[in-house]
Design an enzyme around this catalytic site. Structure first.
Site, PDB file in Angstrom:
ATOM      1  N   ASP B 338       0.829  -1.367  -0.089  1.00  0.00           N
ATOM      2  CA  ASP B 338      -0.112   0.050  -0.034  1.00  0.00           C
ATOM      3  C   ASP B 338       0.773   1.123  -0.050  1.00  0.00           C
ATOM      4  O   ASP B 338       2.114   1.057   0.469  1.00  0.00           O
ATOM      5  CB  ASP B 338      -0.727  -0.097   1.241  1.00  0.00           C
ATOM      6  CG  ASP B 338      -2.079   0.751   1.290  1.00  0.00           C
ATOM      7  OD1 ASP B 338      -2.436   1.105  -0.071  1.00  0.00           O
ATOM      8  OD2 ASP B 338      -2.428   1.270   2.190  1.00  0.00           O
ATOM      9  N   ASP B 679      -3.314  -0.987   5.560  1.00  0.00           N
ATOM     10  CA  ASP B 679      -3.798  -0.643   6.788  1.00  0.00           C
ATOM     11  C   ASP B 679      -5.342  -0.344   6.904  1.00  0.00           C
ATOM     12  O   ASP B 679      -5.814  -0.651   7.975  1.00  0.00           O
ATOM     13  CB  ASP B 679      -3.139   0.807   7.196  1.00  0.00           C
ATOM     14  CG  ASP B 679      -3.038   1.881   6.048  1.00  0.00           C
ATOM     15  OD1 ASP B 679      -3.892   1.649   4.951  1.00  0.00           O
ATOM     16  OD2 ASP B 679      -2.728   2.950   6.421  1.00  0.00           O
ATOM     17  N   ASP B 683      -8.255  -2.881   2.539  1.00  0.00           N
ATOM     18  CA  ASP B 683      -7.271  -3.868   2.354  1.00  0.00           C
ATOM     19  C   ASP B 683      -7.318  -5.274   2.939  1.00  0.00           C
ATOM     20  O   ASP B 683      -6.606  -6.104   2.441  1.00  0.00           O
ATOM     21  CB  ASP B 683      -5.921  -3.190   2.951  1.00  0.00           C
ATOM     22  CG  ASP B 683      -5.375  -2.007   2.337  1.00  0.00           C
ATOM     23  OD1 ASP B 683      -5.608  -2.006   1.012  1.00  0.00           O
ATOM     24  OD2 ASP B 683      -4.908  -1.128   3.073  1.00  0.00           O
TER      25      ASP B 683
END
EC number: 7.2.2.13
Lengths: 282, 985
Positions: B338, B679, B683
């Site tokens: 990410d 986070d 996700d």
């Protein structure tokens, strides 16, 4: 589909015609690895033999390096019976015949003629020491006679049934051979004494010991090992049950009484003593 | 494939469209709703009951085999008890010992697991959330769990939204939906229904997102698992996460060993029956073979090794939730990372400024170690003043001790960035604001796209007012007629406009958010002191201002990330960026951290460089690519595979949670072991699907932490690299540890085989085998986990899970075929030495077993003519067991030393592993203790050894060391040679 593929991979694994592989290796690959293992194992075997050879060189031919486990010699009876149980019926010959045969076999080396031929007459009541003078071995060593007749009625010479037929069986007791053991000090010979275990003390009746008092004469000791003392005759003691209670199990324990043999450990039921069961059915 | 969209469809979306009646604000039946809907919280994923976990430990792995052994022991004892008067207690004893062993190792693993899950539990211990609700006209603060559908809830800046709300009134309310969508830009909320799609509409605020500023009132429409967040969480828990690579390896290995044990056991059972042994004896042999074959201590060793590594990783800020995940990271070949928070610092920072017709670079590093710009320019002073004044952000109270960058602020991200920038370079913003009292203000709104305020000037003699304005650069430029250059006002000409455009484009191209700033000293005659500025109905000029400059902001990459990405690359790990952010920003950050390395171009870059249409570029020429979420939607599976295979540097931008899943699945389809970092709630499906999900400890949402296997406590991508290193090291070290442990299986099993085949007295008993496996072998095996790496493990490719097995045929060949055989010979040598020195020469041993094990034979003759009772010769036999055991310890000294390395010489590696040295002493001390402690003869049937017997196996120990050093020398001398191919495990 998937199953087919799996099958073919299995087949391929065992013999793959394309790469000419058997179990995932080609012939030369198999050859190399097998050759390697052959050479490797031959080398290991060589190394093992070498170490064994070196070890055997350190051993004495006549006396083992360690004897600390034989501090208290074991005792054993003949006939052994089946796991130390002697059960028979005087009326049925086949039930005691094998005991008599065992004793016949066991005592045949003790025949007076054989003893006289091979062994010496020794001076009784003292150790028959045949020391080596330094490095010069005094071999072969002589042995003392133990004549079968010493066992008198239990010798099987007059009574070929050893008393089994009339319910007065003989049991022969021997003390295990231990090289160099001196079983008594101050000229006191060790002797065997038998008794019944607690609850059976009423049933055992009278006992007779042969030779007299059930002693192992000191002249049979020390033992020098089977290599040096080829014709050694192990001394024996016979006991005869004169009026044992019939039709009941009688547990008997015989011990060696000596002033130099330490009592055996609790765990070992045959060190310095022997127990067995006797039952005479009618 | 999970369809994320279907979840959205399932959601009862009409709730945000129907009109509201007054009755909606007064629902008295909240208790009824609470009972109907349950508490307003996410149902935790179903946890396995404790007893099931315990049973799994108790009956998994080798335990079944050992249980079988124990049951056979009890059976044998039962048969003996039924048929004999005085049954020997050996079998009962052994059965009990085996059961205890299984239970103890089971408990050990169970507690180990419980311990690691406890650490995870501690994460959940958060302060219970409160919510301000209005029920029946009364305001009350209640636990967020008690909120029910129909409650009217009031939220203000800084609150977490307690449930899915339909907004009924709002004042400048903005929410941060990043935990749900990954988009970090705060979105405003208002009562208007702006869109049919509930995720897009303005009037719904979602459970567990944050209200950044303003206030709002809303009616609860969904609570608990029925919220959007709840549905994603349910989606996550519905996903099966596959077995970890190490779990597969260990399973493979257990099957192998169990297969061998069962095969040998059954073969020798049948053989024993054919050779005329009784059933009972055959069963006892079977037990012996099973016990000898199973490395009882190995699973515990593996657990301990993994735990040690997990602890070591926790120290380096990687918290591992699932022990087996420790190694997974080591075999990772692709990391899908990410962007926000992981690669970047997750805080807007001023990166560039444009004034005096020049771009200046600001320092964006976390520790302010970067270069600074010229602060003496008058223009900079003016720009700083505008940025400080036209800014609503303030530092929260009580943080004077903290460094400026660490301080918390109230206000949106861009304004906070400006605030910190000015505070850093010009000193206290508070003082500037006090000196320039604010007279009027127009807050930012999306139609104006600017924000302005009017202030008094610093100079008490100057009665003019200062108007300051900031906003979208093109809008600001439109309102300006002059520009300040080197402190002098100049008319804004075309050349200047051109230069402004260039700067704006350049900064925008860097993925930065650009703001324009301008000011005006209002003429005193028109706006005298005390002029009443009306902000709703603007009664003053907002045109013909003086342009001051541009400031651009970005969420800058973390300092350690470029280095970490570089390390990943040299370790053969592909790093893919997957973000919900804008492609330009994503690409800029990707270039900044090296995910797109210098010199590599995307198809678009090549196209613009060569000035040709994108379609004419050969996609093979571009190693890097940036893929937009909308394009991803149209890609077929093959195209997707093609992209993943042919591009080494990939950035996915504007991706949805479902697309993240597709990307992860795509990588896995190509055989990669995928680590995913993230986070947000969005996700979590990908985290779960990944071979190893990595959640962020600080910024991560609970759902993501729950779905992940590992948590980065410092949110730093660089920690992953440490994790990879540790994971690779433990894989190597586990190999060594297993090689060490398996080796002693051969000296354990061969005594039984020879006992059965050539009828010698048993050289090694079952109890002594257990003493080796669970006693002396344990500490040295564990100590190998502390072994340092032989070479730079971050310079080699990740292991190939189909080829590089934990236990391969070469390891078995070395352990069983070579070293194990030498060990067995060492053991047998001491066995023969003891029997020979006690009077039983090797020549009479073959075939002696029948009389030897006969309890009623108490005058067994040895080679010297001496006679032995059963107990006397058994003591010698048990002494042999002890000596065999000690010999194994002696040869295992050499084994543990050679297992330290797989390629290097021990002389190169050194003996720096203190735990290993301790292990050597420990096993020796334990062996001496077992041999010489009074009472051991009864307890374990082990007897004191003569000192000379300790040295019997020493030649074999030396042989092992020399042999293996030569082998490793050959491996080093001839890389890829026959020795390496056949023996390098």
């Amino acid at each position: 589909m998937a199953k087919d593929a799996e099958k073919s991979t299995w087949k391929d694994f065992i013999w793959n015609p394309r790469t000419r592989e058997f179990c995932g290796r080609t012939a030369s690959s198999w050859g190399l690895i097998l050759l390697f293992y052959l050479v490797f194992y031959i080398f290991l075997a060589g190394m093992f033999c070498l170490t064994m050879y070196v070890m055997l060189q350190t051993l004495d031919d006549h006396k083992p390096t360690w004897q600390d486990r034989l501090g208290t010699p074991g005792m054993m009876i003949r006939p052994r019976g089946e796991s130390m149980e002697i059960i028979y019926n005087p009326q049925m010959t086949e039930s005691w015949d094998m005991y008599a045969k065992t004793l016949d076999n066991f005592l045949s080396p003790y025949n007076n003629s054989l003893q006289a031929e091979k062994n010496d007459e020794c001076k009784p009541d003292q150790y028959f020491v045949q020391a080596d003078s330094g490095d010069v071995k005094n071999n072969p060593k002589r042995s003392c006679q133990f004549n079968r007749t010493l066992l008198e009625v239990c010798s099987g010479l007059e009574d070929r049934t050893y008393g089994y037929v009339d319910g007065k069986p003989c049991i022969i007791i021997k003390l295990n051979r231990v090289i160099g053991m001196l079983p008594g000090t101050d000229g006191q010979a060790p002797f065997v004494t038998c008794g019944a275990k607690k609850e059976d003390s009423e049933k055992i009746g009278e006992l007779a010991y042969y030779p007299k008092n059930g002693t192992f004469n000191l002249m049979y000791y020390p033992y020098y090992g089977k290599k040096a003392q080829v014709n050694y005759s192990q001394p024996l003691v016979a006991i005869k049950f004169l009026n044992i209670t019939l039709n009941e199990d009688v547990n008997i324990e015989c011990r060696i009484i000596s002033n130099s043999i330490p009592p055996g450990s609790e765990r070992d039921k045959f060190a310095g003593k022997v127990s067995f069961k006797l039952r005479i059915n009618t | 494939m999970v369809d994320f969209n279907s979840i959205v469809v399932m959601y009862t979306w009409h709730t945000h469209c129907f009109s509201l009646s007054p009755s909606h604000t007064r629902i008295p039946t909240h208790t009824r709703y609470l009972i109907r809907d349950g508490p307003n919280c996410l149902t935790p994923p179903p946890t396995t009951p404790e007893w099931v976990k315990f049973c799994r430990q108790l009956f998994g792995g080798f335990s079944i085999l050992l249980w079988t052994g124990a049951i056979l022991c009890f059976l044998a004892y039962a048969i003996q008890a039924a048929t004999e008067d005085e049954p020997a207690g050996d079998n009962l004893y052994l059965g009990i010992v085996l059961s205890v062993v299984v239970i103890v190792t089971g408990c050990f693993s169970y507690f180990q697991e419980a311990k690691s899950s406890k650490i995870m539990e501690s994460f959940k211990n958060m302060v219970p959330q409160q919510a301000l609700v209005i029920r029946e006209g009364e305001k009350m603060t209640i636990n967020a769990e008690e909120v029910v559908a129909g409650d009217l809830v009031e939220v203000k800046g800084g609150d977490r939204i307690p449930a899915d709300l339909r907004v009924v009134s709002a004042h400048g309310c903005k929410v941060d939906n990043s935990s749900l969508t990954g988009e970090s830009e705060p979105q405003s909320r208002s009562p208007d229904c702006t869109h049919d799609n509930p995720l897009e509409t303005r009037n719904v605020a979602f459970f567990s997102t944050n209200c950044v500023e303003g206030t709002a009132r809303g009616i609860v429409v969904c609570t608990g698992d029925r919220t959007v967040m709840g549905r994603i969480a349910t989606l996550t828990s519905g996903l099966e996460s596959g077995k970890t690579p190490i779990a597969k390896e260990i399973e493979h290995f257990i099957h192998l060993i169990t297969g061998v044990a069962v095969f040998l056991g059954i073969t020798f059972f049948i053989l024993a029956v054919f050779l005329g042994y009784s059933w009972l004896e055959a069963v006892i042999f079977l037990i012996g073979i099973i016990v000898a074959n199973v490395p009882e201590g190995l699973l515990a060793t593996v657990t301990v090794c993994l735990t040690l590594t997990a602890k070591r990783m926790a120290k380096k800020n990687c918290l591992v939730k699932n022990l087996e995940a420790v190694e997974t990271l080591g075999s990772t070949s692709t990391i899908c990372s990410d962007k926000t928070g992981t690669l970047t610092q997750n805080r807007m920072t001023v990166a560039h400024m444009w004034f005096d017709n020049q771009i200046h670079e600001a320092d964006t590093t976390e520790d302010q170690s970067g270069a600074s710009f010229d602060k003496t320019s008058i223009t900079w002073g003016a720009l700083a003043r505008v940025a400080a004044l036209c800014n609503r952000a303030v530092f929260k109270a009580g943080q004077d001790q903290l460094p400026i960058l660490k301080r918390d602020t109230a206000g949106d991200a861009s304004e906070s960035a400006l605030l910190k920038c000015i505070e850093l370079s010009c000193g206290s913003v508070k003082q500037i604001r006090e000196k320039n009292k604010k007279v009027a203000e127009i807050p930012f709104n999306s139609t104006n796209k600017y924000q302005l305020s009017v202030h008094e000037t610093e100079d008490p003699n100057d009665n003019r007012y200062l108007l300051v304005m900031k906003g979208a650069p093109e809008r600001i430029l439109d309102r300006c007629s002059t520009i300040i250059i080197q402190g002098k006002e100049q008319p804004m000409d075309e050349e200047m406009k051109e230069s402004f455009q260039n700067a704006y484009m350049e900064l925008g191209g860097l993925g930065e958010r650009v703001l324009g700033f301008c000011h005006l000293l209002m003429p005193e005659d028109q706006y005298p002191k005390g002029f009443a500025f009306d902000c709703d109905d603007v009664n003053f000029t907002t045109e013909n201002l003086c342009f001051v400059g541009l400031m651009s902001m970005i969420d800058p990459p973390r300092a350690a990330v470029p280095d970490a990405v570089g390390k990943c690359r040299s370790a053969g790990i592909k790093v893919i960026m997957v973000t919900g952010d804008h492609p330009i920003t994503a690409k800029a950050i990707a270039k900044g951290v090296g995910i797109i390395s210098e010199g590599n171009e995307t198809v678009e870059d090549i196209a613009s460089r060569l000035n040709i249409p994108v379609s004419q570029v050969n996609p093979r020429d571009a190693k890097a690519c940036v893929i937009h979420g909308t394009d991803l939607k149209d890609l077929s599976q093959d195209q997707m595979d093609d992209i993943l295979r042919n591009h080494t540097e990939i950035v996915f931008a504007r991706t949805s949670p479902q697309q993240k899943l597709i990307i992860v699945e795509g990588c896995q389809r190509l055989g990669a072991i995928v680590a995913v970092t993230g986070d947000g709630v969005n996700d979590s499906p990908a985290l779960k699907k990944a071979d190893i999900g990595v959640a962020m400890g600080i910024s991560g949402s609970d759902v993501s932490k729950q779905a992940a296997d590992m948590i980065l406590l410092d949110d730093n991508f660089a920690s992953i690299v440490t994790g990879v290193e540790e994971g690779r090291l433990i894989f190597d070290n586990l190999k060594k540890s297993i090689a060490y442990t398996l080796t002693s299986n051969i000296p354990e099993i061969t005594p039984f085989l020879l006992f059965i085949i050539v009828n010698i007295p048993l050289p090694l008993g079952t109890i002594t085998i257990l003493c080796i496996d669970l006693g002396t072998d344990m500490v040295p095996a564990i100590s190998l986990a502390y072994e340092a790496a032989e070479s730079d493990i971050m310079k080699r490719q990740p292991r190939n899970p189909t080829r590089d097995k934990l236990v391969n045929e070469r390891l078995i060949s070395i352990a069983y075929g070579q070293i194990g055989m030498i060990q067995a010979l060492g053991g047998f040598f001491s066995y023969f030495v003891i029997l020979a020195e006690n009077g039983f020469l090797p020549s009479i041993l073959v075939g002696i077993r029948l009389n030897w094990d006969d309890r009623s034979c108490n005058d067994l003759e040895d080679s010297y003519g001496q006679q032995w009772t059963y107990e006397q010769r058994k003591i010698v036999e048990f002494t042999c067991h002890t000596a065999f055991f000690v010999s194994i310890v002696v040869v295992q000294w050499a084994d543990v030393i050679i297992c330290k390395t797989r390629r290097n010489s021990v002389f190169q590696q050194g003996m720096k592993n203190k735990i290993l040295i301790f292990g050597l002493f420990e096993e020796t001390a334990l062996a001496a203790f077992l041999s010489y402690t009074p009472g051991m003869d009864v307890a374990l049937r082990m007897f004191p050894l003569k000192p000379s017997w300790w040295f019997c196996a020493v030649p074999y120990s030396v042989l092992i060391f020399v042999y293996d050093e030569i082998r490793k020398l050959l491996i080093r001398r001839n890389p890829g040679g026959w020795v390496e191919r056949e023996t390098y495990y």
